[in-house]
Design a protein around this motif. Structure first.
Motif, short mmCIF file in Angstrom:
data_model
loop_
_atom_site.label_atom_id
_atom_site.label_comp_id
_atom_site.label_asym_id
_atom_site.label_seq_id
_atom_site.Cartn_x
_atom_site.Cartn_y
_atom_site.Cartn_z
N SER A 437 -22.79 -28.49 34.53
CA SER A 437 -22.48 -28.30 35.95
C SER A 437 -22.52 -29.62 36.70
O SER A 437 -21.67 -29.90 37.55
N TYR A 438 -23.53 -30.44 36.36
CA TYR A 438 -23.64 -31.73 37.04
C TYR A 438 -22.39 -32.56 36.80
O TYR A 438 -21.79 -33.10 37.73
N LYS A 439 -22.00 -32.60 35.53
CA LYS A 439 -20.83 -33.42 35.18
C LYS A 439 -19.56 -32.85 35.81
O LYS A 439 -18.62 -33.59 36.07
N ALA A 440 -19.57 -31.53 36.09
CA ALA A 440 -18.41 -30.91 36.72
C ALA A 440 -18.41 -31.14 38.24
O ALA A 440 -17.55 -30.62 38.94
N GLY A 441 -19.43 -31.88 38.74
CA GLY A 441 -19.40 -32.24 40.17
C GLY A 441 -20.56 -31.70 40.99
O GLY A 441 -20.67 -32.00 42.18
N LYS A 442 -21.44 -30.92 40.39
CA LYS A 442 -22.56 -30.37 41.16
C LYS A 442 -23.72 -31.39 41.17
O LYS A 442 -24.77 -31.18 40.56
N THR A 443 -23.48 -32.50 41.86
CA THR A 443 -24.42 -33.63 41.79
C THR A 443 -25.77 -33.33 42.45
O THR A 443 -26.72 -34.07 42.27
N LYS A 444 -25.80 -32.25 43.22
CA LYS A 444 -27.08 -31.87 43.85
C LYS A 444 -28.15 -31.61 42.80
O LYS A 444 -29.34 -31.66 43.09
N LEU A 445 -27.72 -31.33 41.57
CA LEU A 445 -28.67 -31.02 40.50
C LEU A 445 -29.56 -32.20 40.14
O LEU A 445 -30.55 -32.04 39.42
N MET A 446 -29.21 -33.38 40.64
CA MET A 446 -30.03 -34.57 40.39
C MET A 446 -31.49 -34.28 40.77
O MET A 446 -32.42 -34.59 40.04
N GLY A 447 -31.67 -33.66 41.94
CA GLY A 447 -33.02 -33.33 42.43
C GLY A 447 -33.75 -32.43 41.46
O GLY A 447 -34.95 -32.57 41.25
N PHE A 448 -33.03 -31.52 40.86
CA PHE A 448 -33.61 -30.59 39.89
C PHE A 448 -34.17 -31.34 38.68
O PHE A 448 -35.30 -31.14 38.25
N PHE A 449 -33.35 -32.28 38.16
CA PHE A 449 -33.80 -33.06 36.99
C PHE A 449 -35.00 -33.95 37.35
O PHE A 449 -35.98 -34.01 36.60
N VAL A 450 -34.92 -34.60 38.49
CA VAL A 450 -36.03 -35.47 38.91
C VAL A 450 -37.30 -34.63 39.03
O VAL A 450 -38.37 -35.02 38.56
N GLY A 451 -37.16 -33.45 39.62
CA GLY A 451 -38.30 -32.56 39.81
C GLY A 451 -38.97 -32.21 38.49
O GLY A 451 -40.20 -32.21 38.38
N LEU A 452 -38.16 -31.94 37.47
CA LEU A 452 -38.72 -31.57 36.16
C LEU A 452 -39.54 -32.71 35.58
O LEU A 452 -40.63 -32.51 35.04
N ILE A 453 -39.00 -33.93 35.73
CA ILE A 453 -39.71 -35.08 35.16
C ILE A 453 -40.99 -35.35 35.94
O ILE A 453 -42.03 -35.67 35.37
N MET A 454 -40.91 -35.16 37.26
CA MET A 454 -42.11 -35.35 38.08
C MET A 454 -43.18 -34.35 37.65
O MET A 454 -44.35 -34.69 37.57
N ARG A 455 -42.77 -33.12 37.39
CA ARG A 455 -43.75 -32.11 37.03
C ARG A 455 -44.43 -32.49 35.71
O ARG A 455 -45.64 -32.39 35.56
N ARG A 456 -43.64 -32.98 34.77
CA ARG A 456 -44.20 -33.36 33.47
C ARG A 456 -45.19 -34.51 33.57
O ARG A 456 -46.05 -34.66 32.71
N THR A 457 -44.99 -35.36 34.60
CA THR A 457 -45.88 -36.53 34.71
C THR A 457 -46.89 -36.35 35.84
O THR A 457 -47.47 -37.32 36.31
N SER A 458 -47.05 -35.13 36.29
CA SER A 458 -47.94 -34.83 37.44
C SER A 458 -47.62 -35.74 38.63
O SER A 458 -48.52 -36.26 39.28
N GLY A 459 -46.35 -35.93 38.88
CA GLY A 459 -45.93 -36.70 40.06
C GLY A 459 -46.06 -38.20 39.92
O GLY A 459 -45.90 -38.92 40.89
N LYS A 460 -46.38 -38.68 38.71
CA LYS A 460 -46.67 -40.10 38.59
C LYS A 460 -45.49 -40.96 38.11
O LYS A 460 -45.60 -42.18 38.03
N ALA A 461 -44.40 -40.31 37.74
CA ALA A 461 -43.25 -41.10 37.28
C ALA A 461 -42.68 -41.91 38.43
O ALA A 461 -42.61 -41.43 39.56
N ASN A 462 -42.27 -43.13 38.12
CA ASN A 462 -41.66 -43.98 39.13
C ASN A 462 -40.27 -43.42 39.46
O ASN A 462 -39.36 -43.46 38.64
N PRO A 463 -40.08 -42.87 40.67
CA PRO A 463 -38.84 -42.16 40.98
C PRO A 463 -37.61 -43.06 40.90
O PRO A 463 -36.52 -42.60 40.52
#
Ligand code: ADP
Ligand code: MG
Ligand code: ZN
Length: 475
Positions: A437-463
């Protein structure tokens, strides 16, 4: 009919001296009744007042800060009246020859900068305090306050709205605290104001009859009392009546002013020069010294903050309204020289903290150096902006340095690219549909991916790095 409002303010500011104006008794607030007294301030027969030099110095500093003409020769008078809190039967005050005249201060109003002229500044002594305990059918008197030095600052009737009146008071309040002559404590009565107000038909050349309102112990109450009084006078005049010149008391609980007494005239007080005190002569050397020691005043500092740091006017006004805050800001910049983030942190987190604790910036549990260090760590990417607030709160509680807390709590930001890269790959391969979907133009999904990585690192990943890696992998 359209009316024009005319307001003039008389401000009584308690001067921050250790001892009283004419004797060596302490001025400290809150002592047991009548423990800060001596024959002089109790008005025993035959005692002689001796003028406290520091009181004069503070009045002179105020005169300089308010652009007044210092009067090289001034004099103390006796203002005679009877009241149980006035043991001598007269108050020593300057009357026909005050220490300063003809000054002004500037206000920032909705309609631009406005000058309010100051008629005079004079020195006087405070009276005692009557204590009325409803459980007793008599009153007691405490003379601790008798002889505490006051300075009265009288404005010309240049103020035109209740809001302007409170703005004038705020500017004056900030000014006398800046020059360190008054602590401005309104609850303890260290900064009081009597408001004179009248109304007249718009365009009239003659002022209307004024009333004087007392007993307002906050800026907000001054505004409310004036608004009430203006309405009251308007109704009287519109009903064809006449405003009576009198002194009125503001009742904050009922939100009304009530008549207290008819207006007293100067001749009622039988003023005459106090024969116990010499005329006060001030030499040029003293005036020069006061001028040279005058600190940078809020108005000048505000302008400098704007040009030197390029901050918005809103920030400049807020930061320089209080000397301690302005000092805190500039000390913080020595450690972390980026004005806007420092300003944001001070206006947000720091002021919030100081408010909760009820202390000034000079007593902040987070020192300006430590706040500077924290902002530097955010800037270098050691800790994330989101985590910085947590670190700040912890600094306030534990009084530790930012690095100690970051290490203790394991809040160091994850900036290790290899580690983050493998996380990104893992997350993306776990969500093939979203990647499509992202590649098809739904770029809003960026926030979704960032959120997942943040959750895995307890918010400590360098955004910043996470965003960069995601963008690369999603190309
Ligand atoms: P007093 O010592 O009797 O209170 P002053 O002449 O010293 O009288 O004035 C006290 C204050 O009243 C000053 O701040 C002055 O600007 C203000 N004032 C004088 N006339 C008027 C008026 N008509 N309406 C409103 N304020 C006034
Ligand atoms: Mg008056
Ligand atoms: Zn005394």
């Amino acid at each position: 009919m359209e009316f024009e409002i005319v307001i003039g303010l008389e401000v009584h500011a308690q001067l921050k001296t250790k001892t009283k104006i004419f004797c060596g008794c302490s001025t400290a607030f809150g002592a047991a009744p009548n423990t800060h007294t001596c024959p002089v301030c109790l008005g025993m027969p035959g005692v002689l007042p001796v003028l406290n030099r520091r009181v004069v110095e503070y009045a002179l500093k105020t005169a300089v800060a308010t652009n007044c003409e210092i009067q090289k020769n001034s004099r103390f008078a006796r203002k005679n009246y009877f009241y149980p809190d006035l043991p001598k039967g007269y108050q020593i005050s300057q009357y026909e020859a005050p220490i300063a005249r003809n000054g002004f201060i500037r206000l920032e109003t909705a309609g631009g900068v406005k000058t309010i002229r100051i008629n005079r500044i004079h020195m006087e002594e405070d009276a005692g305090k009557l204590i009325h305990d409803p459980a007793e059918n008599f009153s007691r008197v405490d003379f601790n306050r008798t002889g505490v030095p006051l300075m009265e600052i009288v404005s010309e009737p240049d103020i035109r709205t209740p809001e302007e009146a409170s703005e004038y008071l705020k500017v004056l309040h900030s000014l006398i605290r800046y020059i360190d002559v008054c602590d401005g404590n309104m609850e303890e009565g260290g900064f009081r104001c009597d408001a004179n107000v009248s109304i007249m038909p718009k365009g009239s050349a003659v002022f209307g009859t004024r009333t004087e309102v007392k007993n307002m112990n906050s800026f907000k109450n001054v505004e409310k009392a004036l608004a009430y009084e203006i309405e009251r006078q308007r109704e009287i005049i519109e009903d064809g009546g006449l405003v009576v010149q009198e002194t009125r008391l503001w009742d904050p609980d009922r939100g009304v002013t009530v008549s207290m007494r008819g207006k007293e005239e100067a001749h009622d007080y039988r003023y005459f020069p106090d024969p116990d005190l010499l005329p006060l002569a001030i030499d040029d050397a003293w005036i020069d010294q006061i001028r040279s020691e005058s600190p940078e005043l809020p108005d000048d500092r505000k302008r400098r903050f704007q040009t030197e740091y390029g901050l918005p006017m809103y920030d400049c006004a807020l930061l320089t309204g209080d000397r301690e805050i302005a000092d805190y800001f500039e000390t913080c910049l020595e450690t972390f020289p980026k004005a806007k983030p420092v300003s944001n942190w001070i206006m947000g987190s720091l002021l919030g903290l100081l408010n909760t604790l009820g202390v000034g910036a000079d007593q902040s549990p987070v020192s300006p150096e430590d706040l500077g260090k924290l902002l530097k760590l955010v800037d270098e990417g050691v800790v994330s902006g989101a985590m910085a607030k947590t670190v700040f709160d912890e600094m306030a509680l534990a009084g530790k340095s930012p690095m100690e807390i970051i290490e203790e709590k394991g809040l160091v930001q994850v900036s290790d690219s290899d580690l983050l890269e493998s996380l990104v790959t893992e997350v993306l391969s776990g969500h093939p549909e979203e990647v499509e979907s992202y590649k098809a133009g739904k770029t809003k999904l960026m926030g979704f991916f960032v959120g997942l990585i943040m959750r895995r690192t307890s918010g400590k990943a360098n955004p910043k790095i996470v965003n960069q890696l995601l963008k690369e992998k999603l190309k």
